[in-house]
Design an enzyme around this catalytic site. Structure first.
Site, short mmCIF file in Angstrom:
data_model
loop_
_atom_site.label_atom_id
_atom_site.label_comp_id
_atom_site.label_asym_id
_atom_site.label_seq_id
_atom_site.Cartn_x
_atom_site.Cartn_y
_atom_site.Cartn_z
N HIS A 468 61.83 43.40 42.17
CA HIS A 468 61.65 44.70 41.52
C HIS A 468 60.33 44.75 40.75
CE1 HIS A 468 63.24 48.32 39.30
NE2 HIS A 468 62.29 47.93 38.47
N GLU A 469 60.15 43.78 39.87
CA GLU A 469 58.93 43.80 39.05
C GLU A 469 57.69 43.56 39.91
OE1 GLU A 469 59.17 45.08 36.26
OE2 GLU A 469 61.33 44.86 35.99
N HIS A 472 56.50 46.82 41.23
CA HIS A 472 55.64 47.52 40.27
C HIS A 472 54.22 46.94 40.31
CE1 HIS A 472 58.62 50.04 38.38
NE2 HIS A 472 59.33 49.05 37.90
N HIS A 475 52.29 48.16 43.27
CA HIS A 475 51.90 49.56 43.08
C HIS A 475 50.63 49.63 42.22
CE1 HIS A 475 53.64 53.86 42.20
NE2 HIS A 475 52.62 53.90 43.01
ZN LIG Z 1 61.27 49.09 37.08
#
Ligand SMILES: [Zn+2]
Length: 678
Positions: A468-469, A472, A475
């Site tokens: 998940h991190e 980020h 991105h």
């Molecule tokens: Zn998040």
């Protein structure tokens, strides 16, 4: 000699950032920026080159100085740093509001928007101008001088209060510990947790074990500790942190702080002509109307509730049959849930740990990303960091072009903020001399640190957190936008920000990916087929209850900011109780003060926006369904995701980008299917 905090090199020199030099460095930069702004506004006409680019540079200079300071404040807090940080916050707020309320600057940007050049601007330039004009208004540029002063005053108070909220929580978390000397009362705890508790005790010259409220310790106690009475004590201490209840009642109480935060947000929105904070916050989001969000959340409640009721009933019956538990309490939920999971699926999070040494997970994840998007990740060991556990990596694309860097800081320790997050250290930007400033990310988690000479072992939940991190991070790092206000996650509507991060979590459930990211700590064997099948069978265990928990948080946050009434104040507890009555199927004791530690909305950026997680999950699930159709490692789909989503920053509307990637508008079906709620 120059103040080392002012160092503007590609990477910060963390060891040179001394608290005593921070405030003077900040004042120096703010002063220089103010002077520069006066110079810029003295021009007779305004253009992209003579105004917008210098503005981005001013902003960049400030961010480069402040972001490492703010990061250290999150992960290496000291009394000295806290004091300096708090002294700096009002200076930053004042600078930011002065800038955004500057009418002459506003008119200058308007003049560029009205100029003949504007129609030849590229989409990034147009979007920058469009966002700036919007943000000037949201910062109160059109207010009367008196209202402007009041607006700034409110912002300063808000920033102090949100910091106060986080400090109370951090202090309350570290203030409590439970000293245990009888090993029998710790039965059920995994070896790793026991060892950690023993080391913690030794560090304080105590015999026996110390249980703390650090999340890894708390969550393991809740899941595995057999002693029900001790479980209750730890639970009570955890859910009453920074409140008027529990063992440290009223010492770091956030009650008034929360009430004031919600009131100030409401007043700020009112000053700008919005009826409430929700309407104000939606201006910069994908969702357009409060009803749209409420309908979305309530619809999901309806779709999940019967699943959750059934799961809760099953859990009650299980606890009764196993231990004659007549009234299942809040401190029993995780414990019996974990036992039920093991009984039903013969797989426990602790058993899975042995297969997920952190280094293997990282190496495997980098291979997954390489197969999907061609990116290559290399560790570098010659870089200055803030702690011996921190690592540093470079990211290259398939053509071997450098895209950016990231630091990892994975383990829980005192003076480090709880949770997992990605933050920006440097943002991609084309500098005035045409060189490229590469983006740099901080990837922070709070896993159990490695003990003795064993590797750090992750649960499967932890593995999802890493993906998940890292989503980020990608991105932020893969962006191809050259203006920092729209590169990476900047300018992306908040309710779309979780799209890439949740998207990559899907690979944690794919067998081929799991083979790449797992290796048993002793045998080196990757996750065997039998365990994989069990993991998948257990994937949607209590999915209804998990969904409702997220919806409870989201509805509480949204209604709290929507329904504020100056006569009744924030009504934090009342609204939470109402939401629980509507949504929750689990018991909650009267002393529970979960809201007093809800940092996402009181100290983070999720106010009136916690719904974003579910909102973005519609996008991430539906985007992943393209991979289910075309192959989970399909390089064309992977490349498309990188090009249409990750590289685009905030230049285009998220809905348009999604349609570009998926060929149609998003549907909720994939989310319901992935959550087992169909
Ligand atoms: Zn998040």
């Amino acid at each position: 000699m120059e103040n080392p905090v002012l160092n503007q090199a590609a990477l910060p020199v963390f060891n040179a950032i001394l608290p005593a030099q921070i405030e003077s460095a900040l004042k120096q930069i703010l002063g220089q920026n103010r002077d520069r702004l006066s110079e810029l506004l003295a021009n007779s006409s305004y253009s992209w080159d003579n105004l917008m680019i210098p503005l981005e540079e001013m902003d960049n200079r400030l961010n480069k100085m402040w972001s490492p300071v703010s990061h250290l404040h999150s992960v290496m807090e000291s009394e000295e740093l806290r004091a300096v940080y708090n002294a700096c916050l009002p200076l930053l707020t004042e600078y930011q509001t002065d800038l955004m309320q500057n009418e002459k600057l506003y008119q200058a940007v308007q003049a560029i928007a009205a100029s003949a050049d504007y129609k030849n601007f590229n989409p990034t330039q147009k979007k920058t101008i469009e966002n700036d004009l919007r943000d000037f208004k949201l910062a109160g540029v059109n207010l009367s001088p008196d209202a402007k002063t009041r607006f700034t005053e409110l912002l300063k108070q808000l920033s102090t209060l949100t910091t106060q909220f986080a400090e109370n929580l951090l202090d309350a978390t570290h203030a409590w510990e439970l000293h245990v000397t009888d090993p029998d009362s710790l039965k059920g705890l995994p070896e790793q947790t026991l060892k950690l508790a023993e080391q913690t005790a030794q560090q304080q010259n105590k015999s026996g074990w110390l249980l703390t409220l650090d999340y890894p310790c708390y969550s393991t106690v809740m899941k595995y500790l057999e002693n029900r009475e001790l479980r209750e004590r730890v639970y009570e201490a955890y859910v009453t942190r920074a409140s008027d209840q529990g063992p440290t009642a009223s010492q770091w109480d956030n009650s008034q702080v929360m009430d004031d935060i919600v009131k100030i947000r409401h007043d700020l929105a009112n000053l700008l002509g919005f009826p409430n904070f929700v309407e104000y916050s939606l201006i910069t989001k994908m969702a357009k109307k409060p009803e749209q969000v409420l309908t979305f959340l309530n619809d999901l409640v309806t779709k999940s509730k019967s699943f959750a009721e059934h799961e809760m009933q099953e859990l009650r019956e299980f606890a009764k049959s196993l231990d004659q538990i007549e009234n299942l309490e809040a401190w029993d939920l995780a414990y019996y849930s974990e036992k039920l999971r093991v009984t039903k699926y013969a797989v426990s999070q602790e058993e899975l740990r042995a297969y997920f040494p952190l280094d293997k997970v990282l190496d495997g994840m980098f291979i997954v990303m390489n197969r999907l998007m061609g990116i290559k990740i290399k560790e570098r060991t010659d870089v200055d960091t803030w702690h011996s556990q921190v690592k540093f990596f470079e990211v290259y694309d398939r053509d071997d072009h450098l895209r950016g860097y990231f630091y990892t800081d994975f383990f829980a320790r005192p003076h480090k903020r709880d949770g997992a997050w990605m933050d920006e250290c440097r943002t991609r930007q084309r500098l005035a001399d045409n060189t490229l400033q590469y983006p740099v990310a901080f990837l922070t988690c709070n896993f159990t640190r490695p003990l003795d000479d064993k590797p750090a072992l992750l649960t499967h939940d932890d593995v999802q957190t890493v993906f998940h991190e890292f989503g980020h991070c990608l991105h932020h790092l893969l962006t191809q936008v050259d203006y920092s206000s729209l590169s990476g996650m900047n300018g992306v509507p908040w309710d779309a920000v979780e799209f890439p991060s949740q998207f990559f979590e899907h690979w944690c459930w794919n067998q081929e990916a799991l083979t790449l990211i797992s290796a048993h700590e002793k045998t080196g064997e990757s996750l065997p087929e039998t365990l994989y099948n069990k993991l998948i069978a257990a994937k949607n265990f209590q999915a209804g209850m998990h969904m409702l928990r997220q919806l409870e948080f989201a509805l509480f946050d949204f209604r709290l900011h929507l329904e504020f009434d100056p006569n009744k104040r924030a009504q934090v507890q009342t609204i939470l109780d109402e939401v629980r009555n509507q949504v929750s199927v689990v018991p909650t004791p009267a002393f529970n003060r979960f809201q007093h530690s809800f940092s996402h909305i009181f100290a983070g950026g999720y106010a009136a926006g916690y719904y974003s997680y579910k909102w973005a999950e519609v996008l991430s699930s539906d985007a992943f369904s393209r991979f289910e159709e075309q192959g989970v490692f399909d390089p064309i789909a992977g490349n498309d995701f990188m090009k249409t989503i990750l590289e685009q920053g905030g230049v285009y509307e998220p809905l348009d980008l999604f349609i570009r990637f998926r060929g149609r508008e998003p549907k909720i079906d994939a989310l319901l299917r992935h959550s087992g709620l169909i």
